[in-house]
Scaffold this motif. Sequence first.
Motif, PDB file in Angstrom:
ATOM      1  N   LYS A   1      47.851   7.617 -12.314  1.00  0.00           N
ATOM      2  CA  LYS A   1      47.538   6.188 -12.322  1.00  0.00           C
ATOM      3  C   LYS A   1      48.814   5.363 -12.527  1.00  0.00           C
ATOM      4  CE  LYS A   1      43.502   4.773 -14.106  1.00  0.00           C
ATOM      5  NZ  LYS A   1      42.510   4.321 -15.105  1.00  0.00           N
ATOM      6  N   PHE A   2      48.902   4.252 -11.776  1.00  0.00           N
ATOM      7  CA  PHE A   2      50.050   3.350 -11.825  1.00  0.00           C
ATOM      8  C   PHE A   2      49.576   1.927 -12.064  1.00  0.00           C
ATOM      9  CE2 PHE A   2      51.211   6.915  -9.165  1.00  0.00           C
ATOM     10  CZ  PHE A   2      52.493   7.223  -9.584  1.00  0.00           C
TER      11      PHE A   2
ATOM     12  N   ILE B   1      43.521   0.183  -6.075  1.00  0.00           N
ATOM     13  CA  ILE B   1      43.808   0.836  -4.794  1.00  0.00           C
ATOM     14  C   ILE B   1      43.888   2.339  -5.037  1.00  0.00           C
ATOM     15  CG2 ILE B   1      45.526   1.099  -2.959  1.00  0.00           C
ATOM     16  CD1 ILE B   1      44.146  -1.661  -2.959  1.00  0.00           C
ATOM     17  N   ARG B   2      43.237   3.088  -4.192  1.00  0.00           N
ATOM     18  CA  ARG B   2      43.351   4.553  -4.215  1.00  0.00           C
ATOM     19  C   ARG B   2      44.069   4.951  -2.939  1.00  0.00           C
ATOM     20  NH1 ARG B   2      40.218   6.733  -8.188  1.00  0.00           N
ATOM     21  NH2 ARG B   2      38.853   5.236  -9.209  1.00  0.00           N
ATOM     22  N   TRP B   3      45.170   5.712  -3.114  1.00  0.00           N
ATOM     23  CA  TRP B   3      46.001   6.081  -1.973  1.00  0.00           C
ATOM     24  C   TRP B   3      46.741   7.372  -2.298  1.00  0.00           C
ATOM     25  CZ3 TRP B   3      51.582   5.621  -1.429  1.00  0.00           C
ATOM     26  CH2 TRP B   3      52.039   5.801  -0.131  1.00  0.00           C
ATOM     27  N   LYS B   4      46.645   8.337  -1.411  1.00  0.00           N
ATOM     28  CA  LYS B   4      47.331   9.627  -1.552  1.00  0.00           C
ATOM     29  C   LYS B   4      47.099  10.276  -2.920  1.00  0.00           C
ATOM     30  CE  LYS B   4      50.770   9.236   2.017  1.00  0.00           C
ATOM     31  NZ  LYS B   4      52.095   9.605   2.459  1.00  0.00           N
ATOM     32  N   GLY B   5      45.853  10.256  -3.364  1.00  0.00           N
ATOM     33  CA  GLY B   5      45.501  10.889  -4.636  1.00  0.00           C
ATOM     34  C   GLY B   5      45.955  10.120  -5.865  1.00  0.00           C
ATOM     35  N   LYS B   6      46.392   8.897  -5.670  1.00  0.00           N
ATOM     36  CA  LYS B   6      46.872   8.079  -6.789  1.00  0.00           C
ATOM     37  C   LYS B   6      45.992   6.836  -6.921  1.00  0.00           C
ATOM     38  CE  LYS B   6      51.566   9.669  -5.893  1.00  0.00           C
ATOM     39  NZ  LYS B   6      51.118  10.996  -6.164  1.00  0.00           N
ATOM     40  N   VAL B   7      45.918   6.318  -8.138  1.00  0.00           N
ATOM     41  CA  VAL B   7      45.190   5.080  -8.403  1.00  0.00           C
ATOM     42  C   VAL B   7      46.210   4.026  -8.816  1.00  0.00           C
ATOM     43  CG1 VAL B   7      43.465   3.953  -9.857  1.00  0.00           C
ATOM     44  CG2 VAL B   7      43.126   6.329  -9.133  1.00  0.00           C
ATOM     45  N   PHE B   8      46.152   2.893  -8.148  1.00  0.00           N
ATOM     46  CA  PHE B   8      47.032   1.764  -8.464  1.00  0.00           C
ATOM     47  C   PHE B   8      46.179   0.631  -9.007  1.00  0.00           C
ATOM     48  CE2 PHE B   8      49.101   4.151  -5.160  1.00  0.00           C
ATOM     49  CZ  PHE B   8      50.439   4.143  -5.503  1.00  0.00           C
TER      50      PHE B   8
ATOM     51  N   SER C   1      59.721  -4.057   0.431  1.00  0.00           N
ATOM     52  CA  SER C   1      59.313  -3.903  -0.969  1.00  0.00           C
ATOM     53  C   SER C   1      58.055  -3.046  -1.091  1.00  0.00           C
ATOM     54  CB  SER C   1      59.071  -5.275  -1.605  1.00  0.00           C
ATOM     55  OG  SER C   1      60.256  -6.035  -1.617  1.00  0.00           O
ATOM     56  N   VAL C   2      57.095  -3.258  -0.205  1.00  0.00           N
ATOM     57  CA  VAL C   2      55.874  -2.453  -0.226  1.00  0.00           C
ATOM     58  C   VAL C   2      56.208  -0.995   0.092  1.00  0.00           C
ATOM     59  CG1 VAL C   2      53.610  -2.111   0.862  1.00  0.00           C
ATOM     60  CG2 VAL C   2      54.365  -4.423   0.240  1.00  0.00           C
ATOM     61  N   ASP C   3      57.092  -0.780   1.062  1.00  0.00           N
ATOM     62  CA  ASP C   3      57.537   0.585   1.364  1.00  0.00           C
ATOM     63  C   ASP C   3      58.208   1.218   0.141  1.00  0.00           C
ATOM     64  OD1 ASP C   3      56.632   0.217   3.979  1.00  0.00           O
ATOM     65  OD2 ASP C   3      58.639  -0.189   4.787  1.00  0.00           O
ATOM     66  N   ALA C   4      59.012   0.426  -0.568  1.00  0.00           N
ATOM     67  CA  ALA C   4      59.706   0.921  -1.760  1.00  0.00           C
ATOM     68  C   ALA C   4      58.711   1.297  -2.863  1.00  0.00           C
ATOM     69  CB  ALA C   4      60.702  -0.121  -2.268  1.00  0.00           C
ATOM     70  N   ILE C   5      57.656   0.509  -3.020  1.00  0.00           N
ATOM     71  CA  ILE C   5      56.612   0.814  -4.009  1.00  0.00           C
ATOM     72  C   ILE C   5      55.953   2.149  -3.668  1.00  0.00           C
ATOM     73  CG2 ILE C   5      54.329   0.122  -4.867  1.00  0.00           C
ATOM     74  CD1 ILE C   5      55.332  -2.836  -4.479  1.00  0.00           C
ATOM     75  N   GLU C   6      55.637   2.336  -2.409  1.00  0.00           N
ATOM     76  CA  GLU C   6      54.998   3.587  -1.984  1.00  0.00           C
ATOM     77  C   GLU C   6      55.934   4.777  -2.200  1.00  0.00           C
ATOM     78  OE1 GLU C   6      53.780   2.708   2.019  1.00  0.00           O
ATOM     79  OE2 GLU C   6      52.037   1.557   1.341  1.00  0.00           O
ATOM     80  N   CYS C   7      57.209   4.599  -1.913  1.00  0.00           N
ATOM     81  CA  CYS C   7      58.197   5.658  -2.134  1.00  0.00           C
ATOM     82  C   CYS C   7      58.298   5.986  -3.625  1.00  0.00           C
ATOM     83  CB  CYS C   7      59.552   5.227  -1.566  1.00  0.00           C
ATOM     84  SG  CYS C   7      60.872   6.436  -1.775  1.00  0.00           S
ATOM     85  N   TRP C   8      58.371   4.962  -4.457  1.00  0.00           N
ATOM     86  CA  TRP C   8      58.443   5.140  -5.913  1.00  0.00           C
ATOM     87  C   TRP C   8      57.253   5.956  -6.421  1.00  0.00           C
ATOM     88  CZ3 TRP C   8      54.841   2.438  -9.168  1.00  0.00           C
ATOM     89  CH2 TRP C   8      55.055   2.620 -10.538  1.00  0.00           C
ATOM     90  N   ALA C   9      56.056   5.630  -5.940  1.00  0.00           N
ATOM     91  CA  ALA C   9      54.848   6.294  -6.430  1.00  0.00           C
ATOM     92  C   ALA C   9      54.730   7.732  -5.931  1.00  0.00           C
ATOM     93  CB  ALA C   9      53.612   5.495  -6.019  1.00  0.00           C
ATOM     94  N   THR C  10      55.261   8.017  -4.747  1.00  0.00           N
ATOM     95  CA  THR C  10      55.091   9.346  -4.175  1.00  0.00           C
ATOM     96  C   THR C  10      56.304  10.254  -4.375  1.00  0.00           C
ATOM     97  OG1 THR C  10      55.825   8.557  -1.997  1.00  0.00           O
ATOM     98  CG2 THR C  10      53.430   8.596  -2.420  1.00  0.00           C
TER      99      THR C  10
END
Length: 186
Positions: free
Chosen positions: A2-3, A49-56, A165-174
């Motif tokens: 979770k993030f 948001i649920r994405w790639k097994g993560k909860v935001f 920035s959105v791409d960077a957030i996704e990279c950070w989380a994954t």
Amino acid sequence: MKFLLAGLGNIGNEYDATRHNIGFDVVDTFVLRHGGTFTLDRHAQVAEIRWKGKVFVVIKPTTYMNLSGKAVKYWLDKEKIPMENLLVIADDLALPLGTIRMRASGSAGGQNGLKNIELLLTSNGYPRLRFGIGSDFPKGRQVDYVLGKWTPSEMPALKDTVMKSVDAIECWATQGIGKAMTEFNK
């Protein structure tokens, strides 16, 4: 996993499309990309948001910029999210438009929302994404500039940098903060 994503800004129509609200714009784009919507909840507009097994848990504090820490602390505690899984998105006068900087921790650098978050979390050890808004204003006109609307000439760079920035957030989380910093702090 979770993030908590906290986009900083000020509520109210008079603040829409202003430089100081770029944190709101980035998280709006993240939530839109992933098919979510915001609802009003305690101290913030919130989306999950649920994405790639993560909860935001994505928040836009309704406490105004200078009291952002109240919303961030509340949602971190409520959702039991560790501080290293918090990402705060805020404007930065020291960076030119088109530039973002991710950091695992650091100083508030004069940004009042970050100062308040540090005060209430009693730490500056949380990740942040600083979004460059430039500093093209005459001496003594900083407040007018920060609370001013984006100009038409800034719009292409603004849109590109929001998407980056959105791409960077996704990279950070994954892939983690190190990879995100390497890839996006250019």
